[in-house]
Design a protein around this motif. Structure first.
Motif, PDB file in Angstrom:
ATOM      1  N   HIS A  27       0.837  -1.207   0.000  1.00  0.00           N
ATOM      2  CA  HIS A  27       0.000   0.000   0.000  1.00  0.00           C
ATOM      3  C   HIS A  27       0.870   1.255   0.000  1.00  0.00           C
ATOM      4  CE1 HIS A  27      -3.505   2.489   0.900  1.00  0.00           C
ATOM      5  NE2 HIS A  27      -2.692   3.147   1.713  1.00  0.00           N
ATOM      6  N   ARG A  30       2.341   1.712  -3.533  1.00  0.00           N
ATOM      7  CA  ARG A  30       1.370   2.088  -4.568  1.00  0.00           C
ATOM      8  C   ARG A  30       0.702   3.427  -4.295  1.00  0.00           C
ATOM      9  NH1 ARG A  30      -0.410  -1.419  -8.294  1.00  0.00           N
ATOM     10  NH2 ARG A  30      -2.441  -0.396  -8.316  1.00  0.00           N
ATOM     11  N   VAL A  36       3.290   2.210  -8.783  1.00  0.00           N
ATOM     12  CA  VAL A  36       2.192   1.258  -8.970  1.00  0.00           C
ATOM     13  C   VAL A  36       2.613   0.010  -9.733  1.00  0.00           C
ATOM     14  CG1 VAL A  36       0.421   3.024  -8.808  1.00  0.00           C
ATOM     15  CG2 VAL A  36       1.359   2.416 -11.050  1.00  0.00           C
ATOM     16  N   GLY A  37       3.894  -0.068 -10.093  1.00  0.00           N
ATOM     17  CA  GLY A  37       4.372  -1.259 -10.811  1.00  0.00           C
ATOM     18  C   GLY A  37       4.193  -2.522  -9.994  1.00  0.00           C
ATOM     19  N   ARG A  39       2.043  -4.875  -8.159  1.00  0.00           N
ATOM     20  CA  ARG A  39       0.581  -5.005  -8.290  1.00  0.00           C
ATOM     21  C   ARG A  39      -0.037  -5.745  -7.106  1.00  0.00           C
ATOM     22  NH1 ARG A  39       0.986  -1.604 -12.769  1.00  0.00           N
ATOM     23  NH2 ARG A  39       2.110  -2.627 -14.462  1.00  0.00           N
ATOM     24  N   PHE A  40      -1.306  -5.467  -6.869  1.00  0.00           N
ATOM     25  CA  PHE A  40      -2.077  -6.234  -5.889  1.00  0.00           C
ATOM     26  C   PHE A  40      -2.725  -7.420  -6.597  1.00  0.00           C
ATOM     27  CE2 PHE A  40      -5.949  -7.578  -3.865  1.00  0.00           C
ATOM     28  CZ  PHE A  40      -5.635  -7.598  -2.517  1.00  0.00           C
TER      29      PHE A  40
END
Lengths: 161, 703
Positions: A27, A30, A36-37, A39-40
């Protein structure tokens, strides 16, 4: 009372403060650091989409509280390379067109980096085993395995020069 | 009047497809969306080739209500077959209209004119005219006629090339390309607390307990039986959502039957029955008859990312970002759900993880829309939890397929019946197919289950008819309308279980006749393209007709033409079995007609093979009294890297001008090839999927 944590991400010192001590590293990466590379995928440490290196070791970041990385060194897919200066792994993934939806690739690239750091000449079987912590649902596996082999060969060649 | 090709029939206006917005720029619009299959790259190749412009000039819009053509769902392996073909014809006509106008301006014959990167050349020399100088005098607000033939294959410069995927660099460099990565100004995070099933009534909510679990400020939104948690901090919202099911009570939650987990549960259920194909054959005295029953359990799409939807209601307009497969269909469903005029809703496609069919994408968007209307102003982002995706996405229905044949003197089928039991294969968003709608006040009536028509490929009946020379073939279809879990489309619909059944049965017949499975197939196959893929795949695999059975090592073949109208594919699998199956090699030759991007097609074919291998070896949705109980990757395992066999795929050169859909072409043949190889290795056949360790052990003990 917000808590503050200092660590490095892709070689850059960062200092983040979070209100909730349970806040996972993913978290922070991101939403706070806008990286944001990573990933969730599941939040359950099962799929590997959120793989990062912590002091060089591959770790799933989705359920790892950020306080556990205080004063440590984190590397994400953004730290591998850029379109202008791609890491040999990234170049090999593009050369082999190794991906379909591509959602799993960030975590796979990070796992592959960890593998090549400790074993510059992995066999196909060793690459497969190293990537078993990462799921791919589209069936791009063989392209990915080829790409990692190719990157390893290129890196060995580069190191030998 | 002839029907326009592909999606042009429903979207005839040329300016819906092609525009020249600014000098040097080309606008292309497609209703087909990127779901990991590389379709945007193929569309760029098509448009650039047919218009004779550099791909870099093209701005591609995809899946936006109001601005892109309404091409239905991106599904059924029809993106290139319907959407790509429409774009080809549209671009060819736009090019011709501009050449005609240039000829008028230049006072020459259009036959002397060509286009090079948008510039008009006369006998190879620049004329000073180009698409952009002529655009003002060429009205594209007109209906296509499809009177201009697209280029011949020999004239293609980009079509037929393995152009690299345009979306891959962003995915390799970790850029913000997925809907999950969108960060809109003021965006809030939200999670629904799912109604356990249709009709369940929310009795009580312990808000204090949910807030304690959040460890941060959250809002709790309730509208009828729809409950959601909203906040600025995603960690708090996630924690509250994870805890919430323990702090709410529901009434009217009917228990599910755990028996429904197994496919043969279907045989005891009420069904809607019909027969299609040849009339029932009168039995002939002394004629041999053979019959076997095959099954497959429910499958999950199991997208690698859980679904995500974002919605913002502002100034009377609802904007929704989604990775769903049909933006116009979602808009229509949302309009009904929330009571808005569709004109006040914009739905925009943003890439998600591969979906392989109807997963939670539409439902996550609907969740976001409901919350956004309750909380106007700021964007609301709903990202489903992993457990929510596994537990609430529609799954592919279980199927039972009983194949029976009357055999001729040579042991070949003369009369063929496939009796198919299945839940419904399609429940796309429409009236009542959005989860959030079921929880709102005045929920829509439960939709009547209906499979797609056979003319469009069917659902449970898809590929239910074998493409072999058999005098009489029929399908008896038992649609089981009431299933314990919501079912909808997964890659290939009924094709995988049907091809598994048909091609297993063919192998059994070959064995009874004492013939080699490849030779047996070829002996009753007069379609030359089918023969070519079967023959070539056997060659690739160095097929040995006399390989011994029951040695623990086996090889098997499977063949189908997807939907009996799309691409032809044959697959050979080589494997070893002891207590478990180890896949060693998979080979495939396919005929996809006109190929836009060979590497893209191969990627789709091999992806389908590996996904099918995962279905066959590992996958089954678990069901208990609460509903789906396989809620994570431990209880719903998929094939991992070290378990994936080598794959080799070849495309058979085709002189056809028509592309044939490939995305779903290999799943059935691969499933059958694995089943046949396991039978060859064990010397005994397993007819129920998945091919689990327990089934292998049971088969070994019985032999």
């Amino acid at each position: 009372m917000p808590s503050q944590f200092d660590f490095t991400v892709n070689g850059r010192p960062v200092s983040v403060s979070v209100d909730n001590d349970d806040t996972p590293l993913l978290h922070v990466l991101r939403s706070i650091l806008k990286l944001v590379g990573t990933r969730f995928g599941c939040g359950l440490e099962q799929c590997g989409c959120c793989m990062v290196l912590i002091d060089g070791e591959p770790v799933k970041s989705c359920a790892k509280p950020v306080w556990t990385v205080a004063s440590k060194s984190v590397m994400t897919v953004e730290g591998l390379g850029t379109p202008d200066k791609p890491h040999p792994l990234q170049q090999a993934f593009l050369d082999e067109q190794a991906g379909q939806c591509g959602y799993c690739l960030s975590g796979i690239l990070v796992s592959a980096k960890a593998l090549l750091d400790r074993n510059p000449s992995p066999s196909r079987r060793e690459i497969g085993q190293a990537l078993d912590d990462n799921l791919c649902r589209c069936g791009s596996h063989n392209r990915i395995l080829r790409a990692v082999e190719k990157a390893a060969a290129q890196m060995r060649e580069g190191a030998g020069r | 009047m002839t029907t326009l090709p592909g999606s042009l029939a429903d979207n005839p206006r040329l300016d819906r497809w092609v525009s020249f917005p600014n000098p040097g720029e080309v606008g292309i619009a497609t209703g087909k969306v990127e779901i990991g299959q590389g379709v945007l790259t193929a569309m760029l190749q098509i448009a650039a080739d047919e218009l004779d412009v550099a791909p870099a000039r093209i701005t591609l819009r995809s899946g936006e209500t109001g601005t892109t053509p309404n091409e239905g769902f991106t599904s059924g392996s029809r993106s290139i077959q319907a959407g790509g073909v429409a774009l080809r014809y549209a671009c060819a006509e736009v090019r011709a209209l501009h050449l005609r106008e240039a000829a008028r301006v230049l006072g020459c014959d259009a036959d002397n004119l060509t286009v090079r990167d948008g510039a008009i050349l006369r006998d190879g020399t620049p004329t000073g005219q180009d698409y952009w100088s002529l655009a003002a005098s060429v009205d594209l607000a007109r209906e296509a006629t499809a009177s201009v033939s697209p280029k011949q294959s020999s004239a293609h410069t980009l079509i037929g090339q393995s152009t690299p995927r345009v979306d891959l660099p962003a995915k390799v460099f970790g850029e913000a390309i997925f809907i999950h990565d969108m960060a809109l100004d003021g965006m809030r995070h939200a999670r629904a607390v799912r109604q356990p099933r249709r009709g369940a009534v929310l009795e009580s909510v312990d808000e204090a307990a949910i807030r304690r679990a959040a460890k941060g400020p959250v809002d709790i939104v309730r509208h009828g039986n729809f409950l959601a948690i909203v906040g600025d901090d995603e960690t708090s919202v996630e924690a509250a959502a994870a805890a919430a099911p323990n702090h709410v009570t529901w009434a009217g939650v009917e228990p599910r039957s755990p028996l429904a987990q197994e496919a043969n549960w279907l045989l005891q259920q009420p069904s809607v029955d019909r027969t299609v194909g040849a009339a029932e054959a009168a039995p002939v005295r002394g004629q041999a008859r053979y019959e076997q029953t095959y099954s497959r359990a429910h499958l999950a799409h199991a997208s690698i990312a859980p679904s995500c939807g974002i919605a913002q209601y502002k100034d009377g307009h609802l904007t929704v970002w989604t990775h769903a497969q049909g933006v116009y269909q979602l808009r229509a469903a949302l309009a009904k759900q929330v009571g808005l005029d569709p004109a006040t809703i914009t739905v925009l496609h943003v890439q998600g993880a591969g979906c392989y069919g109807h997963n939670g994408a539409d439902d996550a968007a609907a969740d976001a829309a409901v919350i956004a209307l309750q909380m106007p102003g700021r964007p609301i982002r709903v990202r489903w939890r992993r457990e929510e995706e596994f537990g609430f996405e529609p799954v592919s229905p279980a199927m039972v397929v009983k194949v029976g044949a009357l055999l001729d003197d040579a042991g070949r089928p003369a009369d063929w019946t496939a009796e198919i039991w299945s839940g419904c294969h399609v429940s796309r968003p429409g009236a009542g197919n959005l989860l959030a709608a079921e929880a709102l006040p005045n929920p829509p009536p439960k939709p009547v289950p209906a499979d797609p028509p056979d003319s469009g490929g069917g659902g449970a009946t898809r590929n239910g008819t074998p493409l072999y020379d058999i005098a009489a073939k029929r399908i008896i279809h038992h649609l089981v309308p009431e299933t314990p879990v919501r079912t909808s489309s997964l890659r290939g619909l009924g094709a995988m279980p049907n091809v598994f059944a048909i091609e297993s049965f063919i192998d059994e017949l070959a064995e009874r006749a004492g013939e080699d499975p490849v030779a047996y197939r070829l002996a009753m196959q007069s379609d030359q393209r089918a023969r070519a893929v079967i023959t070539r795949t056997a060659e690739m695999a160095a097929w040995n007709p006399s390989a011994a059975r029951g040695t623990g090592r086996g090889r098997g073949i499977g063949f189908a033409r997807y939907k009996n109208t799309a691409a032809y594919a044959a697959v050979v699998v080589e494997l070893e079995v002891d207590e478990e199956i180890r896949l060693l090699n998979m080979w495939c030759a396919a005929d996809a007609g006109l190929v836009i991007n060979p590497d893209g097609v191969i990627n789709q074919l091999e992806g389908g093979m590996i996904q099918s291998a995962s279905w066959v070896l590992k996958e089954q949705v678990r069901i208990d009294t609460d509903g789906i109980s396989s809620l994570d990757w431990e209880s719903y395992p998929v094939l991992r890297f070290s378990e994936v066999p080598e794959t080799k795929v070849e495309l058979i050169a085709s002189d056809s001008d028509m592309p044939l859909g490939v995305g779903e072409a290999t799943a059935g043949p691969t499933a059958a090839a694995i089943g046949n190889a396991v039978s060859h290795a064990l010397g005994a056949r397993i007819r129920d999927l998945p091919l689990t360790r327990e089934r292998i052990m049971r088969t070994l003990l019985a032999t």
